[in-house]
Design a protein around this motif. Structure first.
Motif, PDB file in Angstrom:
ATOM      1  N   THR A 181     -24.567  25.030   9.611  1.00 51.49           N
ATOM      2  CA  THR A 181     -23.806  23.833   9.995  1.00 51.49           C
ATOM      3  C   THR A 181     -23.505  22.970   8.777  1.00 51.49           C
ATOM      4  O   THR A 181     -22.409  22.400   8.666  1.00 51.49           O
ATOM      5  CB  THR A 181     -24.596  23.022  11.032  1.00 51.49           C
ATOM      6  N   VAL A 182     -24.460  22.888   7.844  1.00 50.58           N
ATOM      7  CA  VAL A 182     -24.225  22.121   6.611  1.00 50.58           C
ATOM      8  C   VAL A 182     -23.080  22.741   5.814  1.00 50.58           C
ATOM      9  O   VAL A 182     -22.188  22.029   5.316  1.00 50.58           O
ATOM     10  CB  VAL A 182     -25.507  22.064   5.765  1.00 50.58           C
ATOM     11  N   ARG A 183     -23.090  24.060   5.690  1.00 46.67           N
ATOM     12  CA  ARG A 183     -22.015  24.720   4.939  1.00 46.67           C
ATOM     13  C   ARG A 183     -20.663  24.510   5.620  1.00 46.67           C
ATOM     14  O   ARG A 183     -19.651  24.282   4.943  1.00 46.67           O
ATOM     15  CB  ARG A 183     -22.317  26.208   4.806  1.00 46.67           C
ATOM     16  N   ARG A 184     -20.658  24.574   6.943  1.00 48.05           N
ATOM     17  CA  ARG A 184     -19.390  24.382   7.655  1.00 48.05           C
ATOM     18  C   ARG A 184     -18.872  22.955   7.521  1.00 48.05           C
ATOM     19  O   ARG A 184     -17.676  22.718   7.290  1.00 48.05           O
ATOM     20  CB  ARG A 184     -19.586  24.745   9.125  1.00 48.05           C
ATOM     21  N   THR A 185     -19.751  21.956   7.640  1.00 50.23           N
ATOM     22  CA  THR A 185     -19.313  20.560   7.499  1.00 50.23           C
ATOM     23  C   THR A 185     -18.908  20.244   6.061  1.00 50.23           C
ATOM     24  O   THR A 185     -17.991  19.436   5.838  1.00 50.23           O
ATOM     25  CB  THR A 185     -20.439  19.618   7.944  1.00 50.23           C
ATOM     26  N   ALA A 186     -19.570  20.864   5.072  1.00 51.98           N
ATOM     27  CA  ALA A 186     -19.156  20.661   3.677  1.00 51.98           C
ATOM     28  C   ALA A 186     -17.759  21.238   3.442  1.00 51.98           C
ATOM     29  O   ALA A 186     -16.921  20.621   2.768  1.00 51.98           O
ATOM     30  CB  ALA A 186     -20.164  21.303   2.729  1.00 51.98           C
ATOM     31  N   ALA A 187     -17.494  22.415   4.016  1.00 56.73           N
ATOM     32  CA  ALA A 187     -16.148  22.987   3.906  1.00 56.73           C
ATOM     33  C   ALA A 187     -15.133  22.140   4.658  1.00 56.73           C
ATOM     34  O   ALA A 187     -13.982  22.010   4.232  1.00 56.73           O
ATOM     35  CB  ALA A 187     -16.150  24.424   4.439  1.00 56.73           C
ATOM     36  N   GLN A 188     -15.565  21.528   5.763  1.00 58.71           N
ATOM     37  CA  GLN A 188     -14.670  20.657   6.518  1.00 58.71           C
ATOM     38  C   GLN A 188     -14.309  19.422   5.708  1.00 58.71           C
ATOM     39  O   GLN A 188     -13.177  18.914   5.802  1.00 58.71           O
ATOM     40  CB  GLN A 188     -15.334  20.249   7.837  1.00 58.71           C
ATOM     41  N   VAL A 189     -15.237  18.917   4.897  1.00 62.79           N
ATOM     42  CA  VAL A 189     -14.936  17.786   4.020  1.00 62.79           C
ATOM     43  C   VAL A 189     -13.830  18.160   3.033  1.00 62.79           C
ATOM     44  O   VAL A 189     -12.882  17.402   2.813  1.00 62.79           O
ATOM     45  CB  VAL A 189     -16.203  17.328   3.277  1.00 62.79           C
ATOM     46  N   GLU A 190     -13.952  19.351   2.435  1.00 63.93           N
ATOM     47  CA  GLU A 190     -12.941  19.798   1.479  1.00 63.93           C
ATOM     48  C   GLU A 190     -11.580  19.956   2.165  1.00 63.93           C
ATOM     49  O   GLU A 190     -10.546  19.601   1.591  1.00 63.93           O
ATOM     50  CB  GLU A 190     -13.370  21.119   0.840  1.00 63.93           C
ATOM     51  N   LEU A 191     -11.586  20.482   3.381  1.00 61.57           N
ATOM     52  CA  LEU A 191     -10.322  20.639   4.111  1.00 61.57           C
ATOM     53  C   LEU A 191      -9.719  19.277   4.446  1.00 61.57           C
ATOM     54  O   LEU A 191      -8.495  19.081   4.336  1.00 61.57           O
ATOM     55  CB  LEU A 191     -10.554  21.454   5.384  1.00 61.57           C
ATOM     56  N   THR A 192     -10.561  18.326   4.858  1.00 57.88           N
ATOM     57  CA  THR A 192     -10.056  16.987   5.163  1.00 57.88           C
ATOM     58  C   THR A 192      -9.478  16.321   3.926  1.00 57.88           C
ATOM     59  O   THR A 192      -8.420  15.666   3.979  1.00 57.88           O
ATOM     60  CB  THR A 192     -11.187  16.124   5.749  1.00 57.88           C
ATOM     61  N   LEU A 193     -10.166  16.490   2.796  1.00 60.69           N
ATOM     62  CA  LEU A 193      -9.644  15.943   1.542  1.00 60.69           C
ATOM     63  C   LEU A 193      -8.280  16.543   1.212  1.00 60.69           C
ATOM     64  O   LEU A 193      -7.351  15.821   0.804  1.00 60.69           O
ATOM     65  CB  LEU A 193     -10.629  16.215   0.411  1.00 60.69           C
ATOM     66  N   LEU A 194      -8.149  17.851   1.393  1.00 52.16           N
ATOM     67  CA  LEU A 194      -6.872  18.496   1.114  1.00 52.16           C
ATOM     68  C   LEU A 194      -5.781  17.974   2.046  1.00 52.16           C
ATOM     69  O   LEU A 194      -4.646  17.712   1.608  1.00 52.16           O
ATOM     70  CB  LEU A 194      -7.019  20.007   1.250  1.00 52.16           C
ATOM     71  N   ASP A 195      -6.106  17.823   3.335  1.00 53.52           N
ATOM     72  CA  ASP A 195      -5.111  17.322   4.288  1.00 53.52           C
ATOM     73  C   ASP A 195      -4.673  15.905   3.930  1.00 53.52           C
ATOM     74  O   ASP A 195      -3.464  15.580   3.968  1.00 53.52           O
ATOM     75  CB  ASP A 195      -5.695  17.347   5.704  1.00 53.52           C
ATOM     76  N   VAL A 196      -5.632  15.048   3.590  1.00 56.10           N
ATOM     77  CA  VAL A 196      -5.293  13.662   3.254  1.00 56.10           C
ATOM     78  C   VAL A 196      -4.487  13.606   1.965  1.00 56.10           C
ATOM     79  O   VAL A 196      -3.491  12.868   1.864  1.00 56.10           O
ATOM     80  CB  VAL A 196      -6.580  12.821   3.147  1.00 56.10           C
ATOM     81  N   GLN A 197      -4.903  14.369   0.957  1.00 55.85           N
ATOM     82  CA  GLN A 197      -4.173  14.369  -0.298  1.00 55.85           C
ATOM     83  C   GLN A 197      -2.758  14.913  -0.126  1.00 55.85           C
ATOM     84  O   GLN A 197      -1.804  14.385  -0.711  1.00 55.85           O
ATOM     85  CB  GLN A 197      -4.943  15.197  -1.332  1.00 55.85           C
ATOM     86  N   THR A 198      -2.620  15.946   0.699  1.00 55.00           N
ATOM     87  CA  THR A 198      -1.287  16.490   0.956  1.00 55.00           C
ATOM     88  C   THR A 198      -0.412  15.480   1.689  1.00 55.00           C
ATOM     89  O   THR A 198       0.768  15.296   1.354  1.00 55.00           O
ATOM     90  CB  THR A 198      -1.397  17.786   1.776  1.00 55.00           C
ATOM     91  N   ALA A 199      -0.993  14.808   2.683  1.00 61.40           N
ATOM     92  CA  ALA A 199      -0.224  13.808   3.430  1.00 61.40           C
ATOM     93  C   ALA A 199       0.175  12.643   2.538  1.00 61.40           C
ATOM     94  O   ALA A 199       1.313  12.139   2.624  1.00 61.40           O
ATOM     95  CB  ALA A 199      -1.045  13.311   4.624  1.00 61.40           C
ATOM     96  N   ALA A 200      -0.737  12.192   1.663  1.00 58.47           N
ATOM     97  CA  ALA A 200      -0.412  11.076   0.763  1.00 58.47           C
ATOM     98  C   ALA A 200       0.671  11.478  -0.226  1.00 58.47           C
ATOM     99  O   ALA A 200       1.611  10.700  -0.488  1.00 58.47           O
ATOM    100  CB  ALA A 200      -1.672  10.625   0.027  1.00 58.47           C
ATOM    101  N   ALA A 201       0.571  12.670  -0.789  1.00 52.49           N
ATOM    102  CA  ALA A 201       1.596  13.126  -1.729  1.00 52.49           C
ATOM    103  C   ALA A 201       2.942  13.285  -1.036  1.00 52.49           C
ATOM    104  O   ALA A 201       3.988  12.897  -1.585  1.00 52.49           O
ATOM    105  CB  ALA A 201       1.166  14.446  -2.365  1.00 52.49           C
ATOM    106  N   ASP A 202       2.936  13.830   0.179  1.00 53.54           N
ATOM    107  CA  ASP A 202       4.190  13.994   0.918  1.00 53.54           C
ATOM    108  C   ASP A 202       4.812  12.642   1.246  1.00 53.54           C
ATOM    109  O   ASP A 202       6.031  12.466   1.134  1.00 53.54           O
ATOM    110  CB  ASP A 202       3.919  14.788   2.193  1.00 53.54           C
ATOM    111  N   ALA A 203       3.971  11.666   1.641  1.00 49.40           N
ATOM    112  CA  ALA A 203       4.497  10.338   1.958  1.00 49.40           C
ATOM    113  C   ALA A 203       5.056   9.657   0.711  1.00 49.40           C
ATOM    114  O   ALA A 203       6.099   8.997   0.764  1.00 49.40           O
ATOM    115  CB  ALA A 203       3.401   9.482   2.591  1.00 49.40           C
TER     116      ALA A 203
END
Length: 286
Positions: free
Chosen positions: A126-148
């Motif tokens: 579960t720790v590994r999955r949530t850590a990977a989820q953090v990286e995915l969330t960071l990528l989504d936010v960074q992509t959305a900010a760059a697109d905006a």
């Protein structure tokens, strides 16, 4: 004579970001990133909780009761620490007594056929999955900010283009009207020039509206709703030197990593269920 005094509203401040600054600001302040990090911290604490199952457990009890007639002397309330003793029944109706009870129970499971180990491994998955989820969330936010941010620049360039078109059609319309007034062109040409100028102005208004919406979207994404936000273009309006995009294996995609960790987490939970049917052995001391 009383002269009213009106408070002047403070001037609106404008925040100017470059594209990297906007991405970094969104990464640090977007709520979804904080929520993902807190879920990772909670999962990390779950590993320590699962490891605590290897330690002995101690339960303590202290009880005070008031017994009247027709009660068993020394009886305790239902609990799992001290066994209830048996005693004689009080016969006299006027006899009563006070009763107390205290004790401690220590229990430890010497072996469990891998059940506790499977629980720890599931928590680690579960720790590994949530850590990977953090990286995915960071990528989504960074992509959305760059697109905006890029949308803001694109809509601003659209406003400049439509403004230039309005200016060109304004000059053209004046020239046509001068020729029409001199009876060198038919009046239909002047009407057509006016219609084209009106259409160009409509396009400019739509472009300005799109630019305002893009800026509002970027401000909301950055957590600065209600604040004017601008993007400094920098080198973004220039043509890039090359168009090469680095190749990345699909297995390294953050979304693929999250889904793979989710599968491993489910397998770890199934491993717990496979060990849940085994008997339990406990050493107890009271």
């Amino acid at each position: 004579f009383v002269m009213p005094i009106y408070a002047d509203s403070p001037p609106a401040t404008t925040r100017v970001f470059t594209l990297p600054e906007a991405v970094q600001y969104a990464t640090e302040h977007y709520p979804a990133v904080r929520a993902a990090m807190e879920r990772r911290n909670a999962a990390s604490a779950g590993v320590g909780l699962a490891r605590d199952n290897y330690l002995p457990r101690a339960n303590t009890l202290w009880e005070l009761n008031r017994a009247t007639r027709n009660n068993v002397a020394g009886v305790l309330l239902p609990q799992s620490t001290i066994p209830n003793p048996s005693g004689t029944v009080v016969d006299t109706s006027n006899q009563s007594f006070w009763g107390t009870g205290s004790g401690m129970q220590i229990s430890w499971e010497p072996f469990d056929f891998g059940y506790r180990r499977a629980t720890v491994q599931s928590a680690q998955a579960t720790v590994r999955r949530t850590a990977a989820q953090v990286e995915l969330t960071l990528l989504d936010v960074q992509t959305a900010a760059a697109d905006a941010a890029l949308s803001v620049l694109a809509t601003e360039q659209s406003v400049h283009a439509t403004q230039a078109d309005v200016d060109r059609r304004t000059v053209f319309g004046r020239s046509v009207h001068a020729l029409v007034d001199a009876h060198l062109r038919p009046g239909a040409d002047a009407s057509r020039a006016d219609a084209e100028l009106a259409a160009a102005r409509t396009q400019m208004i739509l472009a300005e509206q799109n630019a305002a919406v893009a800026k509002a979207t970027l401000a909301e994404l950055l957590g600065l709703a209600g604040t004017a936000v601008e993007i400094a273009p920098g080198p973004l309006l220039n043509s890039p030197d090359n168009f090469l995009v680095p190749e990345t294996a699909a297995i390294n995609n953050p979304l693929a990593i999250v889904e793979q960790d989710r599968v491993l987490e489910a397998k770890a939970r199934l491993h717990i269920l496979d060990r849940s049917y085994v008997p339990k052995f406990e050493l107890q001391a009271i």
